[in-house]
Design a protein around this motif. Structure first.
Motif: not given
Length: 313
Positions: A79, A100-101, A103, A105-106, A108, A110-111, A190, A195
């Motif tokens: 991503n 992805w950014w 979304r 479901s993403t 903070d 993970q970003r 994940g 994931n």
């Protein structure tokens, strides 16, 4: 995702993660605790609606002849991508997939983890230049030794950037655990949806098992050798991500996971990966990065060439 609790640092709260620029400003000083800042470096962060087109444009601007960019990798799609724009690595673009950014479901965390990983790539490359290392310049692959060295350099860089991201996450976020509230490790990002790279490594081993078993001990054609070399590079990169996840969770490493260590492909790769990790651990500092780069690449190159001798290279 686990239940995350925001942890403030240096008296300030976390800027809203809707802005990659704001998040970058938060992350950069936290990376200082993992490695020094280069004397000169300019990084532009782009959240691109057309991820592949933005990476291809960065390739063009930077003068790279890598061909069309594809996000698919062994172990899943990427991503984010960092592309150096200048030959001296003093300028780079960090490109993030907007789909992805943005979304829902993403998370903070993970970003922040992805952005920290990508921001560390140009810092690492520029530190090499300023230290006089030439390892990053060896891009052309003509021989098995060249390919082995490239695969090792790439995998170790991914390990370094993941460990830097782990350092940032542990400074920015906390997680509720049975032992209480603890800093959030990379390896938990994940865990809720499976994931993660530890699981992806096992899937990749399964995917390649039959093919590699049929090639072992055979006299390979040039095309088969190229295939195994590319697959080895992909597996080493995947192992690097899995290694970082394991270390973030205070496990000794990826091969401490029984499923990875006991898998037939894992058995084949274990010694090779251990030698790479041993070299990385011995030369992980930044004071002599040029000499360290060469020492890690030398040890890793020999380890990979020994692996390939099982395939009749």
């Amino acid at each position: 995702m686990p239940d995350l609790t925001l942890q403030t640092h240096e008296g300030d709260g976390l800027p809203p993660a809707t802005s990659a620029d704001a998040l970058s400003l938060t992350i950069e000083p936290l990376l200082d605790r993992h490695a020094p800042r280069p004397r000169r470096l300019s990084v532009t962060v782009i959240v691109a609606a057309d991820f592949a087109a933005a990476v291809d444009e960065a390739y063009r601007v930077g003068g790279h002849d890598f061909g069309p960019f594809g996000a698919a990798r062994l172990g899943g799609d990427v991503n984010g991508k960092t592309v150096p724009i200048s030959a001296d690595h003093a300028s780079a673009r960090v490109i993030i997939d907007a789909n992805w950014w943005t979304r829902q479901s993403t998370a903070d965390a993970q970003r922040a983890g992805l952005l920290a990983h990508e921001l560390f790539h140009p810092r690492l490359d520029r530190l090499r230049v300023e230290a006089g290392s030439a390892e990053h310049l060896a891009r052309t692959v003509h021989t098995p030794a060249d390919g082995a060295r490239w695969s090792v350099r790439n995998a170790v860089d991914e390990l370094r950037c993941d460990l830097a991201a782990d350092s940032v996450l542990k400074q920015m976020f906390t997680v509720q655990t049975p032992r209480g509230i603890l800093p959030l490790p990379l390896g938990l990002l994940g865990s809720e949806d499976d994931n993660n790279y530890l699981g992806a490594t096992l899937d990749a081993f399964d995917h390649l098992h039959d093919e590699w078993s049929s090639l072992l001990g055979q006299t390979l054609t040039g095309e088969q050798q190229s295939l195994v070399a590319r697959q080895t590079g992909s597996l080493l990169t995947l192992l690097a991500h899995a290694e970082a996840e394991a270390r973030s969770l205070d496990a000794p490493g990826a091969f401490a996971i029984p499923g990875i260590a006991e898998h037939p492909v894992g058995t084949l790769l274990h010694s090779t990966w251990q030698q790479i990790c041993d070299a990385y651990d011995e030369y992980a500092g930044w004071q002599t990065v040029a000499a360290s780069d060469t020492a890690i690449a030398d040890a890793g190159q020999e380890a990979v060439l020994n692996l390939w001798r099982h395939f009749g290279f």
